[in-house]
Write a protein that holds these residues in place. Sequence first.
Motif, short mmCIF file in Angstrom:
data_model
loop_
_atom_site.label_atom_id
_atom_site.label_comp_id
_atom_site.label_asym_id
_atom_site.label_seq_id
_atom_site.Cartn_x
_atom_site.Cartn_y
_atom_site.Cartn_z
N UNK A 97 0.85 -1.19 0.00
CA UNK A 97 0.00 0.00 0.00
C UNK A 97 0.88 1.24 0.00
N UNK A 98 0.67 2.09 -0.99
CA UNK A 98 1.45 3.31 -1.10
C UNK A 98 1.23 3.94 -2.46
N UNK A 99 1.68 5.17 -2.61
CA UNK A 99 1.50 5.87 -3.88
C UNK A 99 2.34 5.22 -4.97
N UNK A 100 1.98 5.51 -6.21
CA UNK A 100 2.69 4.94 -7.35
C UNK A 100 4.16 5.33 -7.33
N UNK A 101 4.45 6.59 -7.00
CA UNK A 101 5.84 7.05 -7.03
C UNK A 101 6.68 6.35 -5.96
N UNK A 102 6.08 6.07 -4.80
CA UNK A 102 6.81 5.34 -3.76
C UNK A 102 7.04 3.90 -4.20
N UNK B 246 4.92 8.39 5.39
CA UNK B 246 5.12 7.10 6.03
C UNK B 246 3.84 6.56 6.65
N UNK B 247 2.98 7.45 7.15
CA UNK B 247 1.76 6.97 7.80
C UNK B 247 0.76 6.39 6.80
N UNK B 248 0.96 6.64 5.52
CA UNK B 248 0.04 6.10 4.51
C UNK B 248 0.53 4.78 3.92
N UNK B 249 1.70 4.32 4.35
CA UNK B 249 2.34 3.18 3.71
C UNK B 249 2.20 1.88 4.49
N UNK B 250 2.14 0.79 3.74
CA UNK B 250 2.31 -0.56 4.28
C UNK B 250 3.52 -1.15 3.56
N UNK B 251 4.52 -1.57 4.33
CA UNK B 251 5.78 -2.03 3.77
C UNK B 251 6.09 -3.44 4.29
N UNK B 252 6.57 -4.28 3.39
CA UNK B 252 7.02 -5.61 3.80
C UNK B 252 8.51 -5.74 3.50
N UNK B 253 9.22 -6.39 4.41
CA UNK B 253 10.66 -6.61 4.25
C UNK B 253 10.99 -8.06 4.59
N UNK B 254 11.78 -8.67 3.73
CA UNK B 254 12.23 -10.04 3.98
C UNK B 254 13.75 -10.05 4.00
N UNK B 255 14.33 -10.81 4.92
CA UNK B 255 15.79 -10.91 5.05
C UNK B 255 16.24 -12.34 4.78
N UNK B 256 17.37 -12.49 4.10
CA UNK B 256 17.94 -13.81 3.90
C UNK B 256 19.42 -13.72 3.62
N UNK B 257 20.08 -14.87 3.67
CA UNK B 257 21.48 -14.97 3.28
C UNK B 257 21.50 -15.54 1.86
N UNK B 258 22.13 -14.83 0.95
CA UNK B 258 22.13 -15.26 -0.45
C UNK B 258 22.91 -16.57 -0.62
N UNK B 259 22.30 -17.50 -1.34
CA UNK B 259 22.95 -18.77 -1.66
C UNK B 259 23.54 -18.68 -3.07
#
Length: 260
Positions: free
Chosen positions: A161-166, A215-228
């Motif tokens: 969720x967020x604006x197109x430019x973001x 920032x209050x209008x955004x929903x952000x997802x972040x995933x972390x991993x170790x590259x194989x």
Amino acid sequence: MYLIAMNLVVSFETSEEEPALDIDLSCFSGNLRHDDNENGRNCWRISDGNNFKIRGQSFCEDKRKTPAGKHLMDLVAVDWFKDTTRIDHVARRKGCAAQVAAEKGLFSLVVNVQVPGSTHYSMIFYFVTRELVPGSLFQRFVDGDDEFRNSRLKLIPLVPKGSWIVRQSVGSTPCLLGKAVDCNYIRGPTYLEIDVDIGSSTVANGVLGLVIGVITSLVVEMAFLVQANTPEELPERLIGAVRVSHIELSSATVPKLDSD
């Protein structure tokens, strides 16, 4: 924040590192509220691993990526801090989730995303597991040198969720964090903390300047991993993934940090 630009995903090597589902998570807490409601605000929840595609078993031959599935570690708490100076080494804070985990014989990965400005902000993610599997990709990452860590720590971002430019600015392309920004690694007896300095990158600061006001209008997802990188290390595995929703700058608190 540049949190937006940095969804954290860390991959692991073997199925032996399944999350310990019998860990009692009720003893962990952070100052950012956990809320599984789809419409929650100023809160976090665990992201579905299948929202992210990572390198599959045969990636070296066919470059195929597959839905990530189950996380390797449990995300148990999130802190949202502010101060007049950059907030470093948060795992030393008495009573934080990493210290609670240590008391229970658990290992923690602490990801401290540092956002610069006239007020410095940090959003901290605490991932825990029962133990490091000797010889696994994750164990090699935890106990490796900074050059190895910088070449492997990967983030996958999403902006549901967020604006197109973001959305366009952040994108969803995986990035190696240690190549994009300065990362400081602190290896404690029962944890590895990664302080991710967003202020060290001109590009990251540009993205931050774009999104900080919305920032209050955004929903952000972040995933972390170790590259194989080799067949022996594949398939990749997510360390963990988080969804943060409609964050309020005013809700950040000043932490009390113990001396090193």
